[in-house]
Design a protein around this motif. Sequence first.
Motif, PDB file in Angstrom:
ATOM      1  N   GLU A  41      -6.837   9.590  78.788  1.00 50.76           N
ATOM      2  CA  GLU A  41      -6.459  10.190  79.936  1.00 50.76           C
ATOM      3  C   GLU A  41      -5.567   9.890  80.493  1.00 50.76           C
ATOM      4  OE1 GLU A  41      -6.219  12.628  83.204  1.00 50.76           O
ATOM      5  OE2 GLU A  41      -7.965  12.658  81.690  1.00 50.76           O
ATOM      6  N   LEU A  42      -5.640   8.117  79.882  1.00 56.53           N
ATOM      7  CA  LEU A  42      -3.308   7.518  80.434  1.00 56.53           C
ATOM      8  C   LEU A  42      -2.456   8.449  79.374  1.00 56.53           C
ATOM      9  CD1 LEU A  42      -5.002   3.250  80.447  1.00 56.53           C
ATOM     10  CD2 LEU A  42      -4.147   4.973  82.750  1.00 56.53           C
ATOM     11  N   ARG A  43      -2.798   7.991  78.369  1.00 61.44           N
ATOM     12  CA  ARG A  43      -2.391   8.280  77.313  1.00 61.44           C
ATOM     13  C   ARG A  43      -1.430   9.643  77.668  1.00 61.44           C
ATOM     14  NH1 ARG A  43      -1.726   6.309  71.857  1.00 61.44           N
ATOM     15  NH2 ARG A  43      -3.300   4.557  71.919  1.00 61.44           N
ATOM     16  N   ARG A  44      -2.377  10.744  78.022  1.00 64.08           N
ATOM     17  CA  ARG A  44      -2.284  11.975  78.515  1.00 64.08           C
ATOM     18  C   ARG A  44      -0.871  11.777  79.958  1.00 64.08           C
ATOM     19  NH1 ARG A  44      -3.610  15.726  82.353  1.00 64.08           N
ATOM     20  NH2 ARG A  44      -4.434  14.330  83.407  1.00 64.08           N
ATOM     21  N   GLN A  45      -1.961  11.036  80.779  1.00 64.64           N
ATOM     22  CA  GLN A  45      -0.678  11.108  82.017  1.00 64.64           C
ATOM     23  C   GLN A  45       0.540  10.888  81.594  1.00 64.64           C
ATOM     24  OE1 GLN A  45      -3.043   8.791  84.710  1.00 64.64           O
ATOM     25  NE2 GLN A  45      -5.039  10.138  84.706  1.00 64.64           N
ATOM     26  N   LEU A  46       0.453   9.533  80.435  1.00 64.07           N
ATOM     27  CA  LEU A  46       2.171   9.551  80.460  1.00 64.07           C
ATOM     28  C   LEU A  46       2.747  10.177  79.913  1.00 64.07           C
ATOM     29  CD1 LEU A  46       3.651   7.080  80.304  1.00 64.07           C
ATOM     30  CD2 LEU A  46       2.957   6.365  77.416  1.00 64.07           C
ATOM     31  N   ARG A  47       2.107  11.754  79.028  1.00 61.47           N
ATOM     32  CA  ARG A  47       3.080  12.032  78.224  1.00 61.47           C
ATOM     33  C   ARG A  47       3.501  12.886  79.007  1.00 61.47           C
ATOM     34  NH1 ARG A  47      -1.360  11.599  74.604  1.00 61.47           N
ATOM     35  NH2 ARG A  47      -2.411  13.633  75.408  1.00 61.47           N
ATOM     36  N   GLU A  48       2.534  13.263  80.244  1.00 65.98           N
ATOM     37  CA  GLU A  48       2.923  14.273  81.568  1.00 65.98           C
ATOM     38  C   GLU A  48       3.386  14.327  82.291  1.00 65.98           C
ATOM     39  OE1 GLU A  48       0.811  17.667  81.456  1.00 65.98           O
ATOM     40  OE2 GLU A  48       1.186  17.182  79.894  1.00 65.98           O
ATOM     41  N   ILE A  50       6.529  12.164  81.183  1.00 62.12           N
ATOM     42  CA  ILE A  50       7.075  11.795  80.397  1.00 62.12           C
ATOM     43  C   ILE A  50       7.772  13.091  80.163  1.00 62.12           C
ATOM     44  CG2 ILE A  50       8.941  11.572  77.692  1.00 62.12           C
ATOM     45  CD1 ILE A  50       7.005   9.498  77.938  1.00 62.12           C
ATOM     46  N   LYS A  51       7.320  13.793  80.801  1.00 61.37           N
ATOM     47  CA  LYS A  51       7.106  15.845  80.221  1.00 61.37           C
ATOM     48  C   LYS A  51       8.330  16.599  81.385  1.00 61.37           C
ATOM     49  CE  LYS A  51       4.013  17.891  77.050  1.00 61.37           C
ATOM     50  NZ  LYS A  51       2.809  18.180  76.615  1.00 61.37           N
ATOM     51  N   GLU A  52       7.677  15.699  82.448  1.00 59.86           N
ATOM     52  CA  GLU A  52       8.126  15.908  84.088  1.00 59.86           C
ATOM     53  C   GLU A  52       9.563  15.690  84.507  1.00 59.86           C
ATOM     54  OE1 GLU A  52       5.435  14.897  86.804  1.00 59.86           O
ATOM     55  OE2 GLU A  52       3.918  16.605  85.924  1.00 59.86           O
ATOM     56  N   PHE A  54      11.711  14.091  81.893  1.00 60.61           N
ATOM     57  CA  PHE A  54      12.692  14.236  80.956  1.00 60.61           C
ATOM     58  C   PHE A  54      12.414  15.139  79.951  1.00 60.61           C
ATOM     59  CE2 PHE A  54      11.461   9.255  81.327  1.00 60.61           C
ATOM     60  CZ  PHE A  54      12.898   9.052  81.595  1.00 60.61           C
ATOM     61  N   PRO A  55      12.657  16.502  80.948  1.00 64.46           N
ATOM     62  CA  PRO A  55      12.162  18.094  80.257  1.00 64.46           C
ATOM     63  C   PRO A  55      13.141  18.312  79.101  1.00 64.46           C
ATOM     64  CG  PRO A  55      12.760  18.095  82.548  1.00 64.46           C
ATOM     65  CD  PRO A  55      12.627  16.237  82.042  1.00 64.46           C
ATOM     66  N   GLU A  56      14.198  18.338  79.782  1.00 60.34           N
ATOM     67  CA  GLU A  56      15.454  18.021  78.352  1.00 60.34           C
ATOM     68  C   GLU A  56      14.943  17.658  76.462  1.00 60.34           C
ATOM     69  OE1 GLU A  56      16.614  17.360  81.021  1.00 60.34           O
ATOM     70  OE2 GLU A  56      17.378  19.094  82.434  1.00 60.34           O
ATOM     71  N   ARG A  57      15.026  15.960  77.306  1.00 60.54           N
ATOM     72  CA  ARG A  57      14.944  15.395  75.642  1.00 60.54           C
ATOM     73  C   ARG A  57      13.576  16.369  75.466  1.00 60.54           C
ATOM     74  NH1 ARG A  57      15.982  13.424  71.305  1.00 60.54           N
ATOM     75  NH2 ARG A  57      15.647  11.296  70.647  1.00 60.54           N
ATOM     76  N   THR A  58      12.273  16.494  75.918  1.00 63.42           N
ATOM     77  CA  THR A  58      10.710  16.500  75.513  1.00 63.42           C
ATOM     78  C   THR A  58      11.389  17.931  75.217  1.00 63.42           C
ATOM     79  OG1 THR A  58       9.916  15.202  77.344  1.00 63.42           O
ATOM     80  CG2 THR A  58       8.758  17.376  76.326  1.00 63.42           C
ATOM     81  N   ALA A  59      11.822  19.252  75.879  1.00 65.89           N
ATOM     82  CA  ALA A  59      12.158  19.724  74.606  1.00 65.89           C
ATOM     83  C   ALA A  59      12.580  19.697  73.202  1.00 65.89           C
ATOM     84  CB  ALA A  59      13.176  21.064  75.116  1.00 65.89           C
ATOM     85  N   GLU A  60      14.152  19.199  73.076  1.00 63.15           N
ATOM     86  CA  GLU A  60      14.806  18.416  71.945  1.00 63.15           C
ATOM     87  C   GLU A  60      13.741  18.312  70.393  1.00 63.15           C
ATOM     88  OE1 GLU A  60      18.095  16.422  72.770  1.00 63.15           O
ATOM     89  OE2 GLU A  60      18.640  17.268  74.336  1.00 63.15           O
ATOM     90  N   ILE A  61      12.658  16.885  71.375  1.00 58.05           N
ATOM     91  CA  ILE A  61      11.831  16.552  70.372  1.00 58.05           C
ATOM     92  C   ILE A  61      10.607  17.414  70.080  1.00 58.05           C
ATOM     93  CG2 ILE A  61       9.892  14.619  70.236  1.00 58.05           C
ATOM     94  CD1 ILE A  61      11.784  12.891  72.176  1.00 58.05           C
ATOM     95  N   ILE A  62       9.860  18.378  71.402  1.00 54.93           N
ATOM     96  CA  ILE A  62       9.331  19.690  70.367  1.00 54.93           C
ATOM     97  C   ILE A  62      10.214  20.518  69.255  1.00 54.93           C
ATOM     98  CG2 ILE A  62       8.531  21.729  71.301  1.00 54.93           C
ATOM     99  CD1 ILE A  62       7.580  19.759  73.548  1.00 54.93           C
ATOM    100  N   LYS A  63      11.408  20.891  69.546  1.00 58.84           N
ATOM    101  CA  LYS A  63      12.121  21.146  68.435  1.00 58.84           C
ATOM    102  C   LYS A  63      12.294  20.844  66.989  1.00 58.84           C
ATOM    103  CE  LYS A  63      15.437  24.006  71.595  1.00 58.84           C
ATOM    104  NZ  LYS A  63      16.332  24.011  71.507  1.00 58.84           N
ATOM    105  N   THR A  64      11.875  19.581  67.121  1.00 56.33           N
ATOM    106  CA  THR A  64      11.716  18.871  65.395  1.00 56.33           C
ATOM    107  C   THR A  64      10.012  19.672  65.234  1.00 56.33           C
ATOM    108  OG1 THR A  64      11.338  17.364  66.380  1.00 56.33           O
ATOM    109  CG2 THR A  64      12.956  17.370  66.150  1.00 56.33           C
ATOM    110  N   PHE A  65       8.750  20.042  65.881  1.00 58.18           N
ATOM    111  CA  PHE A  65       8.171  20.024  64.838  1.00 58.18           C
ATOM    112  C   PHE A  65       7.612  21.205  64.640  1.00 58.18           C
ATOM    113  CE2 PHE A  65       7.039  17.112  68.527  1.00 58.18           C
ATOM    114  CZ  PHE A  65       7.228  15.933  68.045  1.00 58.18           C
TER     115      PHE A  65
END
Length: 127
Positions: A41-48, A50-52, A54-65
Motif C-alpha cells: 500500500e505504501l508503494r502504491r501511494q508513493l507511485r500515485e 509521483i504521478k500527480e 510529476f506528470p510530464e516526467r511520468t509520461a516520458e517514462i511510460i513511453k519507454t515501456f
Amino acid sequence: MQDPKNKQPKKRRWLWIIGGVLLLIGLWQLVANFYLEEEKELRRQLRENIKERFPERTAEIIKTFGLFAFKGDREDTASAASTRKSIVLVHGLDDPGKVWQNLAPTLVKQDYNVWLMRYPNDQPIVE
C-alpha cells in the motif's frame, strides 16, 4: 596439552552465537512477512504521488515501456526484416532489462529480428 574444561565454554559460546543469529533471522522473516500488505500500500501511494506531482516526467517514462525492435548497428528494410525469424526477449520481474545487452546484439548479428519487451520491474504486474 590443553585442558578439556577450557574447550567447553568456547563450544557453548559458539552455540549461543549461532542460536542468536538463527533467532534474529527468524524474527526478521516473521516481521517482514507480517507487514507485506502495508508495504504494498505504501508503494502504491508513493507511485500515485509521483504521478500527480510529476506528470510530464511520468509520461516520458511510460513511453519507454512496451515492445521495441532492437536494431543494433543494422538498418533494416521492411522486406529484409520480414524474411528473418523474430525473437522476443522479456526480462524477469526483478530485473531492469539490462540482462539482454550482450545477447541482443549477438542475435542481430546472427540475422534475427530481436524485440525487447520493457516494463517497470518494481511495480505490480497489472500496472
